[in-house]
Enzyme design. Structure first.
Site, short mmCIF file in Angstrom:
data_model
loop_
_atom_site.label_atom_id
_atom_site.label_comp_id
_atom_site.label_asym_id
_atom_site.label_seq_id
_atom_site.Cartn_x
_atom_site.Cartn_y
_atom_site.Cartn_z
N ASP A 109 -3.81 -12.63 -6.11
CA ASP A 109 -3.02 -11.38 -6.02
C ASP A 109 -2.25 -11.73 -4.76
OD1 ASP A 109 -3.30 -8.33 -6.95
OD2 ASP A 109 -2.22 -8.61 -5.03
N TYR A 136 3.80 -5.85 -11.12
CA TYR A 136 4.61 -4.69 -11.45
C TYR A 136 5.79 -4.84 -12.01
CZ TYR A 136 0.96 -3.50 -7.99
OH TYR A 136 -0.26 -3.63 -7.52
N HIS A 156 -8.64 -3.19 -3.53
CA HIS A 156 -8.47 -2.58 -2.29
C HIS A 156 -9.38 -1.40 -2.03
CE1 HIS A 156 -4.97 -5.02 -1.44
NE2 HIS A 156 -4.15 -4.53 -2.49
F1 V1D Z 1 6.75 1.29 -3.58
C1 V1D Z 1 6.09 2.19 -3.90
C2 V1D Z 1 6.36 3.42 -4.62
C3 V1D Z 1 5.46 4.57 -4.89
C4 V1D Z 1 4.41 4.48 -4.20
C5 V1D Z 1 3.87 3.44 -3.29
C6 V1D Z 1 4.75 2.32 -3.19
C7 V1D Z 1 4.15 1.21 -2.70
C8 V1D Z 1 4.88 -0.19 -2.69
N1 V1D Z 1 4.06 -0.96 -1.86
N2 V1D Z 1 3.05 0.98 -1.97
C9 V1D Z 1 2.96 -0.11 -1.28
C10 V1D Z 1 1.92 -0.55 -0.57
N3 V1D Z 1 1.77 0.47 0.40
C11 V1D Z 1 2.25 0.47 1.68
C12 V1D Z 1 1.98 1.64 2.44
C13 V1D Z 1 2.92 1.80 3.59
N4 V1D Z 1 1.68 2.21 4.21
C14 V1D Z 1 1.39 3.14 5.47
C15 V1D Z 1 0.72 1.68 3.22
O1 V1D Z 1 3.10 -0.67 1.84
C16 V1D Z 1 0.60 -0.68 -1.46
C17 V1D Z 1 0.50 -2.12 -2.36
C18 V1D Z 1 -0.88 -1.92 -3.17
C19 V1D Z 1 -1.00 -3.29 -3.88
C20 V1D Z 1 -2.06 -3.29 -4.89
C21 V1D Z 1 -2.36 -4.57 -5.36
O2 V1D Z 1 -1.22 -5.02 -6.09
O3 V1D Z 1 -3.00 -5.51 -4.49
C22 V1D Z 1 -3.41 -4.38 -6.34
N5 V1D Z 1 -4.43 -5.20 -6.72
O4 V1D Z 1 -5.13 -4.57 -7.77
C23 V1D Z 1 -4.76 -3.41 -8.08
C24 V1D Z 1 -3.74 -3.10 -7.28
CA CA Z 2 -4.78 -12.26 -2.50
#
Ligand code: V1D
Ligand code: CA
Length: 439
Positions: free
Chosen positions: A175, A302, A140
């Site tokens: 992913d 995760y 990302h």
């Molecule tokens: F659940 C959480 C608790 C603490 C901090 C963050 C999160 C969390 C869960 N899902 N954050 C997310 C995703 N972000 C949002 C935000 C809401 N918005 C405004 C943004 O939904 C981010 C998920 C990232 C996934 C990363 C990946 O798995 O794709 C990755 N690939 O390589 C490394 C990581």
């Molecule tokens: Ca993908």
């Protein structure tokens, strides 16, 4: 292409699992240590060359990222945040975002990035056929912005390295999230094709619509499979394999980068697909069957015991070395309770992707790829003057005429792949690390 056993190199830095995003953050670098120890306890290190990677330097990182952003990452730490309030907003880092500022953040990014670069260099030098870096795959990160737990985009940097030697590089992303940072970096070029399968609709990062196909020279070279929750092994395979066959036929990459985010597995803390290890690893097996030099990376994931299971199993698949279902004793054995088994059973729940929706995605993507076939850029790919290939190899790779002698059949599976050039550049010196336990 040689049909002899593919050589596998493995890159792991013993410090990379010691970083900590914070107590309530789902990204746990500790999972990398679990995976590494499981790989060691299965004895898989005996069949691969194991290297301790170098930390990527700021000079290497600014081949993609902006100087301002890299300076910021190098200087910020949890004790000086107040001096950087404005920059934290600009670069999307800090407690209010997905990308916290934690102790050693830049060092962490340098370690996972160095491992991907070392893997790419090893492939470029034709010193290996498959390079593995389970600590990389942070898809990302943008040129000047952290995003989705990712700070430095090691994938973009590794692809830039591979492009020094290979006319075309294919990026594949399994992913559950869309590989937006990599897609964006190469959106306007026909030298990199990106193929991401992901959950689409009310899900981070919100990009990866099926009609997002690239722009300018790159039109048709971004391939997106938007899916919804409950994806099963069979449904995933029925999209992945036909699309891959068409991509390999039409794009003929000289190298492949495969991002193996494990958040597409059943039971993931953030994901909602329902894949078993076998379903996930079937993609890895299929990519390997094309016998094209491949950099294999990690990514999201995760439920950390399952991340370790997944990447250990995929290491065994890449080595053609079957491993038993019983988890061997290792430093983190208790994580695998109560069954202490490797494989996962998908949950008994509905696949929200209907037969009709899956068919529509497959048909649309095959159609998009078919349209590329007649495009002049495929047959008349231009190679930059500084291209680091011997002339005949560049010719064989970029401009073959599709004659029978261009096609080299792969070990009986009926697929074809094209020849690829090998590089002449020297790898970074890396330390051989021979069965030694994690320190
Ligand atoms: F659940 C959480 C608790 C603490 C901090 C963050 C999160 C969390 C869960 N899902 N954050 C997310 C995703 N972000 C949002 C935000 C809401 N918005 C405004 C943004 O939904 C981010 C998920 C990232 C996934 C990363 C990946 O798995 O794709 C990755 N690939 O390589 C490394 C990581
Ligand atoms: Ca993908």
């Amino acid at each position: 292409m040689s049909l002899t056993k593919q050589r596998v190199s493995y890159f792991y830095h013993p410090e990379v699992g010691h970083f900590y995003y914070g107590p309530s953050h789902p990204m746990k670098p500790h999972r990398l240590k679990l995976a590494h120890h499981l790989i060691l306890s299965y004895g898989l290190y005996k069949q691969m060359e194991c290297y301790r990677p170098h930390p990527a330097t700021p000079g290497e990182i600014t081949k993609f990222h902006s100087e301002d952003y890299v300076n910021f990452l190098s200087r910020i730490n949890p004790d000086n945040l107040k001096q950087f309030t404005q920059q934290m907003q600009r670069f999307n880092a800090g407690d209010m975002t997905d990308c916290p500022v934690f102790d050693g953040l830049m060092e962490f990014a340098q370690l996972y990035t160095g491992a991907s670069l070392d893997g790419a260099i090893k492939l470029n030098n034709n010193e290996t056929d498959i390079a593995i870096n389970w600590t990389g795959g942070l898809h990302h990160a943008k040129k000047s912005e952290a995003s989705g737990f990712c700070y430095i985009n090691d994938i973009v940097l590794a692809i830039l390295e591979l492009l020094k030697v290979h006319a075309r590089v294919l990026y594949i992303d399994i992913d559950i999230h869309h590989g937006d940072g990599v897609e964006e970096a190469f959106y306007c070029t026909d030298r990199v094709m990106t193929f991401s399968l992901h959950k689409y609709g009310d899900f981070f990062p919100g990009t990866g619509h099926i009609k997002d196909v690239g722009a300018k020279e790159g039109t048709g070279y971004s391939v997106n499979a938007p899916l919804t929750s409950g994806m099963t092994d069979k449904a995933y395979e029925d999209i992945f394999k036909p699309v891959m066959d068409k991509i390999m036929e039409i794009f003929r990459p000289g190298a492949i980068v495969l991002q193996c985010g494990a958040d597409s597995l059943t039971g993931d803390r953030l994901g909602c697909f329902n894949l078993s290890l076998k379903g996930h690893a079937e993609c890895v097996k299929y990519v390997k069957s094309f016998h094209v030099p491949t950099l294999v990376l990690g990514g999201g994931g995760y439920t950390i015991r399952n991340v370790a299971r997944c990447w250990a199993y995929e290491t065994s698949v890449l080595l053609d070395q079957p491993i038993p279902n019983k988890i061997p004793f290792n430093d983190y054995f208790e994580y695998y309770a109560p069954d202490y088994e490797l494989h996962l059973t998908p949950e008994p729940r509905e696949n929200m992707n209907t037969e009709a929706s899956l068919e529509a995605v497959r048909v649309e993507l095959l159609q998009q790829l078919q349209e590329l076939q007649g495009a002049p850029s495929v047959q008349m790919q231009e190679v930059p003057p500084e291209f680091d290939l011997k002339k005949e190899e560049a010719y064989a790779e970029g401009m073959n005429d599709g004659g029978a002698e261009d096609d080299i059949r792969d070990g009986g599976n009926g697929k074809t792949s094209k020849g690829y050039g090998d590089g002449t550049r020297r790898a970074h010196s890396a330390e051989l690390y021979d069965g030694e336990k994690d320190q």
